[in-house]
Scaffold this motif. Sequence first.
Motif, short mmCIF file in Angstrom:
data_model
loop_
_atom_site.label_atom_id
_atom_site.label_comp_id
_atom_site.label_asym_id
_atom_site.label_seq_id
_atom_site.Cartn_x
_atom_site.Cartn_y
_atom_site.Cartn_z
N MET A 1 -32.19 29.29 67.72
CA MET A 1 -32.43 30.07 66.52
C MET A 1 -32.46 29.15 65.30
SD MET A 1 -30.15 33.20 64.93
CE MET A 1 -30.34 34.17 66.43
N ASP A 2 -33.53 29.22 64.53
CA ASP A 2 -33.66 28.41 63.32
C ASP A 2 -33.06 29.18 62.15
OD1 ASP A 2 -34.30 26.72 61.29
OD2 ASP A 2 -36.46 26.97 61.43
N LEU A 3 -31.96 28.67 61.61
CA LEU A 3 -31.30 29.33 60.49
C LEU A 3 -31.98 29.04 59.16
CD1 LEU A 3 -27.54 28.78 61.47
CD2 LEU A 3 -29.03 30.72 61.99
N ASN A 4 -32.85 28.05 59.14
CA ASN A 4 -33.62 27.70 57.94
C ASN A 4 -32.71 27.45 56.74
OD1 ASN A 4 -36.01 27.13 56.55
ND2 ASN A 4 -36.22 29.23 55.82
N LEU A 5 -31.69 26.65 56.94
CA LEU A 5 -30.77 26.30 55.85
C LEU A 5 -30.99 24.89 55.32
CD1 LEU A 5 -27.52 27.93 57.27
CD2 LEU A 5 -28.71 28.58 55.17
N GLN A 6 -31.92 24.17 55.95
CA GLN A 6 -32.20 22.80 55.53
C GLN A 6 -32.63 22.77 54.06
OE1 GLN A 6 -32.01 20.21 57.91
NE2 GLN A 6 -32.24 18.69 56.28
N GLY A 7 -31.90 22.01 53.24
CA GLY A 7 -32.27 21.86 51.84
C GLY A 7 -31.81 22.99 50.94
N LYS A 8 -31.23 24.06 51.49
CA LYS A 8 -30.71 25.14 50.66
C LYS A 8 -29.50 24.64 49.88
CE LYS A 8 -33.56 28.47 51.86
NZ LYS A 8 -33.16 29.59 52.73
N VAL A 9 -29.27 25.24 48.72
CA VAL A 9 -28.16 24.82 47.86
C VAL A 9 -27.07 25.90 47.90
CG1 VAL A 9 -27.45 24.26 45.50
CG2 VAL A 9 -29.69 23.51 46.37
N ALA A 10 -25.87 25.48 48.28
CA ALA A 10 -24.75 26.40 48.42
C ALA A 10 -23.60 26.00 47.50
CB ALA A 10 -24.26 26.45 49.87
N LEU A 11 -23.14 26.95 46.71
CA LEU A 11 -21.95 26.77 45.89
C LEU A 11 -20.81 27.52 46.58
CD1 LEU A 11 -20.31 26.03 43.37
CD2 LEU A 11 -21.35 28.00 42.21
N ALA A 24 -18.19 25.17 54.32
CA ALA A 24 -18.97 24.03 53.83
C ALA A 24 -19.37 23.11 54.98
CB ALA A 24 -18.16 23.26 52.79
N ALA A 25 -18.47 22.88 55.91
CA ALA A 25 -18.76 22.00 57.04
C ALA A 25 -19.92 22.52 57.87
CB ALA A 25 -17.51 21.84 57.90
N GLU A 26 -19.89 23.81 58.17
CA GLU A 26 -20.97 24.38 58.99
C GLU A 26 -22.31 24.33 58.26
OE1 GLU A 26 -20.73 25.23 62.20
OE2 GLU A 26 -18.68 24.50 62.04
N LEU A 27 -22.29 24.55 56.96
CA LEU A 27 -23.55 24.51 56.19
C LEU A 27 -24.11 23.09 56.13
CD1 LEU A 27 -22.85 27.01 53.27
CD2 LEU A 27 -24.15 27.38 55.36
N VAL A 28 -23.23 22.12 55.96
CA VAL A 28 -23.69 20.72 55.95
C VAL A 28 -24.33 20.36 57.30
CG1 VAL A 28 -22.92 18.32 55.87
CG2 VAL A 28 -22.09 19.96 54.17
N LYS A 29 -23.73 20.84 58.39
CA LYS A 29 -24.30 20.59 59.71
C LYS A 29 -25.72 21.15 59.83
CE LYS A 29 -19.84 20.84 62.14
NZ LYS A 29 -19.03 21.65 63.10
N GLU A 30 -25.97 22.25 59.11
CA GLU A 30 -27.29 22.88 59.17
C GLU A 30 -28.25 22.30 58.13
OE1 GLU A 30 -28.36 25.03 61.35
OE2 GLU A 30 -26.44 25.21 62.41
N GLY A 31 -27.79 21.29 57.40
CA GLY A 31 -28.69 20.62 56.45
C GLY A 31 -28.68 21.16 55.04
N ALA A 32 -27.76 22.08 54.74
CA ALA A 32 -27.66 22.61 53.38
C ALA A 32 -26.94 21.61 52.48
CB ALA A 32 -26.92 23.93 53.38
N ASN A 33 -27.27 21.64 51.19
CA ASN A 33 -26.58 20.83 50.20
C ASN A 33 -25.47 21.67 49.58
OD1 ASN A 33 -28.49 18.75 50.62
ND2 ASN A 33 -29.89 19.70 49.14
N VAL A 34 -24.26 21.12 49.56
CA VAL A 34 -23.08 21.91 49.25
C VAL A 34 -22.32 21.34 48.05
CG1 VAL A 34 -20.81 22.60 50.12
CG2 VAL A 34 -22.81 22.71 51.63
N MET A 35 -21.95 22.23 47.13
CA MET A 35 -21.05 21.88 46.05
C MET A 35 -19.67 22.41 46.38
SD MET A 35 -20.42 20.43 43.15
CE MET A 35 -22.01 20.11 42.36
N LEU A 36 -18.71 21.50 46.53
CA LEU A 36 -17.33 21.85 46.78
C LEU A 36 -16.60 22.08 45.46
CD1 LEU A 36 -16.45 19.08 49.41
CD2 LEU A 36 -17.21 21.42 49.89
N THR A 37 -15.63 22.98 45.45
CA THR A 37 -14.85 23.23 44.24
C THR A 37 -13.38 23.42 44.59
OG1 THR A 37 -14.96 25.65 44.27
CG2 THR A 37 -16.83 24.50 43.33
N GLY A 38 -12.54 23.16 43.63
CA GLY A 38 -11.10 23.35 43.78
C GLY A 38 -10.38 22.71 42.61
N ARG A 39 -9.08 22.87 42.58
CA ARG A 39 -8.29 22.31 41.48
C ARG A 39 -7.91 20.85 41.71
NH1 ARG A 39 -5.28 26.36 38.29
NH2 ARG A 39 -5.83 28.46 38.98
#
Length: 261
Positions: A1-11, A24-39
């Motif tokens: 199944m192609d999730l088509n997440l390559q290059g998508k931007v996730a906050l 975040a880890a699973e999205l990076v595996k699928e090729g998404a670009n991820v912005m991490l946040t926290g204190r």
Amino acid sequence: MDLNLQGKVALIIASSQGLGKGIAAELVKEGANVMLTGRNQDKLREAKAELEQLGTGQVAYQPVDITNPDNIQRLVQVTRDTFGTIDILVNNAGGPPAGTFEQFSDEQWQAAFELNLLSYIRVIREVLPDLKKQGGRIINLASSSIKVPIPGLLLSNTFRAGIVGLTKTLAEELAPYNILVNTVAPGRIATDRVAFLDDVKAQKTGKTREQVEEMSKQSIPLGRYGTVEEFAKVVTFLVSDASSYITGSSILIDGGMIKSI
């Protein structure tokens, strides 16, 4: 199944550890670009280094106090400046203090509201112009308490229910823009937060944490706590093109623990 997440931007909010980091880890595996946040900047730096080894997706981070509106505005702008238009928003926040009704002051109620509900509203408001351009996904993390309130977690029970109302309403309002909005509710997932709650219960009941865990597992048909990866894979499906006709739903990931229909 192609999730088509390559290059998508996730906050992903609150993603230096726990469920947010797992998503975040699973999205990076699928090729998404991820912005991490926290204190905690040190935890964010460590998470970025770890996640960059998992896949082709790019990883950045921005320290943020999610109860501060100015911080939220800056976070969203930094995400745009780093990766471009935002496609995916995952709202998340640490849980409020445990306790019962007579223990909480107005200040504690207000703090829980700002952390666990108003922060979601504020982030959605800032990200919405991006999502309206070409459609997108919003995932609001809640708790199994949206179905059955958890004793001793009054603040969480109250504001997690508010998340469901927000999700259901936005799903209808934003459907014309092809923005899908869903609530995802974890049960007993093996995180530091769940370990903390087990410790609290152990102290109150005079049991060990191991005994509390065993009692909890007896109420779960699958007989164990879920893993962060199991939880994150469901969220990854929901933010992908494979999930194109699910919106306004509250999805439990609990091993069958919640018995209500």
